[in-house]
Scaffold this motif. Structure first.
Motif, PDB file in Angstrom:
ATOM      1  N   ASP A  62       0.820  -1.210   0.000  1.00 12.05           N
ATOM      2  CA  ASP A  62       0.000   0.000   0.000  1.00 12.05           C
ATOM      3  C   ASP A  62       0.858   1.267   0.000  1.00 12.05           C
ATOM      4  O   ASP A  62       0.531   2.256  -0.664  1.00 12.05           O
ATOM      5  CB  ASP A  62      -0.922   0.008   1.219  1.00 12.05           C
ATOM      6  CG  ASP A  62      -2.000  -1.074   1.123  1.00 12.05           C
ATOM      7  OD1 ASP A  62      -2.251  -1.556   0.002  1.00 12.05           O
ATOM      8  OD2 ASP A  62      -2.576  -1.433   2.172  1.00 12.05           O
ATOM      9  N   ALA A  63       1.944   1.259   0.774  1.00  8.68           N
ATOM     10  CA  ALA A  63       2.805   2.437   0.858  1.00  8.68           C
ATOM     11  C   ALA A  63       3.448   2.736  -0.485  1.00  8.68           C
ATOM     12  O   ALA A  63       3.540   3.899  -0.919  1.00  8.68           O
ATOM     13  CB  ALA A  63       3.880   2.237   1.921  1.00  8.68           C
ATOM     14  N   GLU A  64       3.902   1.683  -1.189  1.00  8.79           N
ATOM     15  CA  GLU A  64       4.526   1.863  -2.495  1.00  8.79           C
ATOM     16  C   GLU A  64       3.527   2.395  -3.524  1.00  8.79           C
ATOM     17  O   GLU A  64       3.851   3.294  -4.305  1.00  8.79           O
ATOM     18  CB  GLU A  64       5.116   0.538  -2.992  1.00  8.79           C
ATOM     19  CG  GLU A  64       6.383   0.108  -2.283  1.00  8.79           C
ATOM     20  CD  GLU A  64       6.122  -0.574  -0.947  1.00  8.79           C
ATOM     21  OE1 GLU A  64       7.084  -1.002  -0.296  1.00  8.79           O
ATOM     22  OE2 GLU A  64       4.926  -0.683  -0.550  1.00  8.79           O
ATOM     23  N   PRO A 133      10.270  17.058   0.884  1.00  4.19           N
ATOM     24  CA  PRO A 133       9.899  18.178   1.774  1.00  4.19           C
ATOM     25  C   PRO A 133       8.688  18.950   1.280  1.00  4.19           C
ATOM     26  O   PRO A 133       7.893  19.453   2.089  1.00  4.19           O
ATOM     27  CB  PRO A 133      11.156  19.064   1.782  1.00  4.19           C
ATOM     28  CG  PRO A 133      11.980  18.625   0.621  1.00  4.19           C
ATOM     29  CD  PRO A 133      11.655  17.193   0.404  1.00  4.19           C
ATOM     30  N   MET A 134       8.503  19.040  -0.052  1.00  2.00           N
ATOM     31  CA  MET A 134       7.331  19.745  -0.582  1.00  2.00           C
ATOM     32  C   MET A 134       6.044  19.016  -0.192  1.00  2.00           C
ATOM     33  O   MET A 134       5.057  19.643   0.193  1.00  2.00           O
ATOM     34  CB  MET A 134       7.441  19.869  -2.108  1.00  2.00           C
ATOM     35  CG  MET A 134       8.455  20.897  -2.583  1.00  2.00           C
ATOM     36  SD  MET A 134       8.694  20.839  -4.378  1.00  2.00           S
ATOM     37  CE  MET A 134       7.035  21.081  -4.953  1.00  2.00           C
ATOM     38  N   LEU A 135       6.053  17.696  -0.300  1.00  5.07           N
ATOM     39  CA  LEU A 135       4.867  16.917   0.049  1.00  5.07           C
ATOM     40  C   LEU A 135       4.558  17.023   1.542  1.00  5.07           C
ATOM     41  O   LEU A 135       3.397  17.062   1.944  1.00  5.07           O
ATOM     42  CB  LEU A 135       5.076  15.455  -0.352  1.00  5.07           C
ATOM     43  CG  LEU A 135       5.098  15.184  -1.857  1.00  5.07           C
ATOM     44  CD1 LEU A 135       5.534  13.751  -2.154  1.00  5.07           C
ATOM     45  CD2 LEU A 135       3.723  15.456  -2.478  1.00  5.07           C
ATOM     46  N   LYS A 136       5.615  17.071   2.361  1.00  3.14           N
ATOM     47  CA  LYS A 136       5.403  17.223   3.805  1.00  3.14           C
ATOM     48  C   LYS A 136       4.801  18.579   4.131  1.00  3.14           C
ATOM     49  O   LYS A 136       3.965  18.704   5.035  1.00  3.14           O
ATOM     50  CB  LYS A 136       6.721  17.033   4.543  1.00  3.14           C
ATOM     51  CG  LYS A 136       7.244  15.600   4.516  1.00  3.14           C
ATOM     52  CD  LYS A 136       8.633  15.481   5.109  1.00  3.14           C
ATOM     53  CE  LYS A 136       9.181  14.068   4.973  1.00  3.14           C
ATOM     54  NZ  LYS A 136      10.579  13.957   5.449  1.00  3.14           N
ATOM     55  N   LEU A 137       5.206  19.609   3.369  1.00  4.34           N
ATOM     56  CA  LEU A 137       4.610  20.934   3.560  1.00  4.34           C
ATOM     57  C   LEU A 137       3.122  20.936   3.217  1.00  4.34           C
ATOM     58  O   LEU A 137       2.349  21.736   3.744  1.00  4.34           O
ATOM     59  CB  LEU A 137       5.350  21.972   2.692  1.00  4.34           C
ATOM     60  CG  LEU A 137       6.719  22.431   3.197  1.00  4.34           C
ATOM     61  CD1 LEU A 137       7.372  23.356   2.168  1.00  4.34           C
ATOM     62  CD2 LEU A 137       6.589  23.156   4.542  1.00  4.34           C
ATOM     63  N   ASP A 143       5.824   9.070   6.009  1.00  2.00           N
ATOM     64  CA  ASP A 143       6.464   7.889   5.424  1.00  2.00           C
ATOM     65  C   ASP A 143       6.240   7.834   3.912  1.00  2.00           C
ATOM     66  O   ASP A 143       7.157   7.527   3.142  1.00  2.00           O
ATOM     67  CB  ASP A 143       5.923   6.618   6.081  1.00  2.00           C
ATOM     68  CG  ASP A 143       6.346   6.499   7.536  1.00  2.00           C
ATOM     69  OD1 ASP A 143       7.390   7.096   7.899  1.00  2.00           O
ATOM     70  OD2 ASP A 143       5.636   5.830   8.315  1.00  2.00           O
ATOM     71  N   ILE A 144       5.020   8.139   3.507  1.00  3.36           N
ATOM     72  CA  ILE A 144       4.711   8.135   2.069  1.00  3.36           C
ATOM     73  C   ILE A 144       5.491   9.236   1.355  1.00  3.36           C
ATOM     74  O   ILE A 144       6.000   9.046   0.247  1.00  3.36           O
ATOM     75  CB  ILE A 144       3.196   8.296   1.841  1.00  3.36           C
ATOM     76  CG1 ILE A 144       2.464   7.042   2.331  1.00  3.36           C
ATOM     77  CG2 ILE A 144       2.889   8.549   0.369  1.00  3.36           C
ATOM     78  CD1 ILE A 144       0.956   7.133   2.258  1.00  3.36           C
ATOM     79  N   GLY A 149       9.513  10.781  -2.373  1.00  2.63           N
ATOM     80  CA  GLY A 149      10.690  11.582  -2.688  1.00  2.63           C
ATOM     81  C   GLY A 149      11.782  10.765  -3.359  1.00  2.63           C
ATOM     82  O   GLY A 149      12.427  11.227  -4.311  1.00  2.63           O
ATOM     83  N   LYS A 150      11.990   9.533  -2.873  1.00  3.60           N
ATOM     84  CA  LYS A 150      12.975   8.649  -3.494  1.00  3.60           C
ATOM     85  C   LYS A 150      12.552   8.290  -4.928  1.00  3.60           C
ATOM     86  O   LYS A 150      13.361   8.329  -5.855  1.00  3.60           O
ATOM     87  CB  LYS A 150      13.138   7.367  -2.679  1.00  3.60           C
ATOM     88  CG  LYS A 150      13.808   7.549  -1.331  1.00  3.60           C
ATOM     89  CD  LYS A 150      13.929   6.215  -0.604  1.00  3.60           C
ATOM     90  CE  LYS A 150      14.596   6.387   0.766  1.00  3.60           C
ATOM     91  NZ  LYS A 150      14.689   5.085   1.489  1.00  3.60           N
ATOM     92  N   PHE A 151      11.281   7.935  -5.091  1.00  5.50           N
ATOM     93  CA  PHE A 151      10.786   7.563  -6.420  1.00  5.50           C
ATOM     94  C   PHE A 151      10.892   8.735  -7.391  1.00  5.50           C
ATOM     95  O   PHE A 151      11.237   8.556  -8.562  1.00  5.50           O
ATOM     96  CB  PHE A 151       9.336   7.077  -6.320  1.00  5.50           C
ATOM     97  CG  PHE A 151       8.793   6.523  -7.604  1.00  5.50           C
ATOM     98  CD1 PHE A 151       9.224   5.294  -8.076  1.00  5.50           C
ATOM     99  CD2 PHE A 151       7.844   7.223  -8.333  1.00  5.50           C
ATOM    100  CE1 PHE A 151       8.726   4.765  -9.267  1.00  5.50           C
ATOM    101  CE2 PHE A 151       7.335   6.710  -9.507  1.00  5.50           C
ATOM    102  CZ  PHE A 151       7.771   5.480  -9.984  1.00  5.50           C
ATOM    103  N   ALA A 152      10.609   9.954  -6.892  1.00  7.89           N
ATOM    104  CA  ALA A 152      10.701  11.145  -7.738  1.00  7.89           C
ATOM    105  C   ALA A 152      12.133  11.357  -8.226  1.00  7.89           C
ATOM    106  O   ALA A 152      12.358  11.734  -9.391  1.00  7.89           O
ATOM    107  CB  ALA A 152      10.218  12.377  -6.968  1.00  7.89           C
ATOM    108  N   LEU A 153      13.117  11.124  -7.380  1.00  9.23           N
ATOM    109  CA  LEU A 153      14.522  11.246  -7.793  1.00  9.23           C
ATOM    110  C   LEU A 153      14.861  10.239  -8.884  1.00  9.23           C
ATOM    111  O   LEU A 153      15.569  10.552  -9.848  1.00  9.23           O
ATOM    112  CB  LEU A 153      15.448  11.031  -6.593  1.00  9.23           C
ATOM    113  CG  LEU A 153      15.497  12.135  -5.540  1.00  9.23           C
ATOM    114  CD1 LEU A 153      16.354  11.695  -4.357  1.00  9.23           C
ATOM    115  CD2 LEU A 153      16.064  13.424  -6.132  1.00  9.23           C
TER     116      LEU A 153
END
Length: 487
Positions: A62-64, A133-137, A143-144, A149-153
């Motif tokens: 689910d997280a992925e 960090p943008m999504l956290k804002l 966690d998601i 963020g890793k997938f976006a990179l």
């Protein structure tokens, strides 16, 4: 004879014109479908690339799945619209150059567009770099957000693949040579499924494998399209790389920005509606219901996108050729064809409004809420079938900036404020918000219809002539066709 019997001459002309109309209609309809059908298939197959990635990510957990969905819907959704818009200036310029018989300019235009889209990709790269960090804002789950963020990179290469993809596709479409592009898109979809199965399922590389599969698929698609474009299949349009690509970039950037703004204002409108729905009391159920409806709307929009491409090409070609009446006739055929299909899809939705939600959910509350949206969904599907074609007319004529201003007024000054009033003040919930959204779209469509009906198409043909002369650089012609009447 004409001087002696003017009335008889007029009647003979009318009879001949009526006899030619069915033949003209058949020819224009054939030209329309020759462009629209492969454009529809291409849009569906490329849209399906993201669905394949989501499907394989869903089997990881689910997280992925949530991380991939956030990147695709929030980050890629924003970036994709900007890149597509920045590449859409080619629809106007290449189409009018083809109509003017200046096919040799297409290669220069293509290179100019590549320069602009690659630079745009560089400016958009920080969105991927700082996705977490943008999504956290935006108050997304921590966690998601980290996983997204890793997938976006990992999918940054796809951003630059978009930069190469959209201009070369417009290069093909302007010349009505699109079937090879469609075949390559279908092959890419099959390859994408295979790569995901190997990298994600068999080798167990997880989200990294999904990102690698997407990167490989997109770049192989780009490489194959570019090879097709420069390998000699377009000897008149492609004459090699040239320093002329760096000339007239300022005007090119202006039209590209106008195209991007016009398109993004359309896309962000739907995003704003979803965010507005998220503030309702029954937000979870409302978001599920509107998401189901928007998914169906998106699939039907793929059909309208084909006619958007078709009318853009036909209008720009005919204006460039100095044939304003032919451009008007093409608009009528494309609007009627797309509109008829819109009526068919709308009727299907209304006829199955209590059944289609079952394709997506088994939750009783969501099914009930979604069914209530059946009529407004049907109306939206029909309106989109007309509206997207009219937007294609605007691109073909080079009116992107004017339509962008119109979008601001109809969507953001009228549609969204009325949505807030109906949804929150009058407690009409998601239905009130969507009816207001539909009202903004309806207003834009009516205004575009009025503008198109009152347009001086002879003047548009002259402006197309001037545009080809002004932006052609050293390849600009000295003798272009002048606007002429066609019967």
């Amino acid at each position: 004879m004409e001087e002696q019997h003017p009335e008889l001459s007029r009647q003979v002309t009318e009879i001949l014109h009526k006899r030619k109309t069915p033949e003209k209609l058949w020819k224009e309809t054939k030209k329309t479908w020759d462009i629209a059908l492969p454009a529809i298939i291409t849009a569906v197959t490329q849209f399906s690339l993201e669905l394949v990635t989501s499907a394989f990510a869903g089997h990881l957990g689910d997280a992925e799945l949530a991380a991939v969905s956030v990147v695709q819907n929030v980050i890629d959704g924003f970036v994709y619209g900007v890149m597509l818009g920045m590449g859409s200036a080619l629809e106007t310029l290449c189409g009018q150059a083809v109509g003017a018989g200046q096919v040799g300019m297409l290669g220069i235009y293509l290179q100019r567009s590549w320069i602009i889209t690659i630079v745009t990709a560089l400016f958009l790269t920080p969105i991927y770099l700082f996705a977490s960090p943008m999504l956290k804002l935006l108050h997304q789950n921590r966690d998601i957000s980290n996983l997204a963020g890793k997938f976006a990179l990992w999918v940054i290469p796809q951003l630059f693949a978009y930069a190469l993809n959209f201009p070369v596709q417009k290069f093909f479409q302007s010349q009505s040579k699109v079937w090879m592009m469609t075949i390559l898109s279908i092959a890419s979809l099959a390859l994408h499924v295979l790569l995901n199965w190997v990298l994600v399922t068999k080798l167990g590389h997880g989200l990294l494998g999904a990102a690698m599969a997407g990167n490989i698929t997109w770049f192989l698609l780009d490489i194959s399209q570019i090879i097709y474009a420069i390998s000699g299949c377009f000897p008149d349009a492609w004459n090699g790389f040239s320093w002329l690509a760096f000339k007239s970039l300022t005007n090119f950037v202006k039209l590209s920005l106008a195209s991007a703004i016009m398109l993004c204002l359309e896309l962000w409108y739907f995003t704003a509606v979803i965010l507005m729905v998220g503030g309702l009391k029954d937000a979870a159920v409302a978001i599920d219901a509107i998401s189901i409806c928007m998914n169906l709307q998106l699939w039907t929009m793929m059909i309208a996108v084909g006619f958007n491409a078709s009318v853009s090409v036909r209008v720009s070609n005919e204006l460039g050729a100095g044939k304003p009446n032919a451009a008007k006739f093409s608009i009528i055929v494309n609007v009627l064809t797309s509109g008829i299909l819109g009526i068919v899809f709308a009727a299907i939705i209304i006829g199955t409004k209590s059944k289609f939600p079952l394709l997506f959910t088994d939750k009783a509350q969501v099914i009930k809420k979604t069914s209530k949206l059946g009529y407004v969904l049907a109306a939206t599907i029909f309106l989109n079938s007309i509206q997207l074609v009219l937007n294609g007319v605007a691109v073909g004529g080079g009116w992107q900036f004017s339509v962008a201003l119109l979008n601001i007024v109809c969507y953001y000054a009228i549609g969204l404020p009325f949505g807030a009033v109906l949804g929150y003040k009058f407690n009409l919930g998601v239905q009130g918000i969507w009816w207001a959204m539909l009202g903004g779209s309806f207003l834009q469509t009516v205004i575009l219809l009025v503008i198109i009906s009152r347009t001086n198409w002879h003047k548009e043909a002259v402006e197309a002539d001037d545009r080809v002369r002004t932006w052609g650089g050293a390849t600009a012609p000295t003798d272009l066709p002048q606007p002429q009447e066609t019967t």
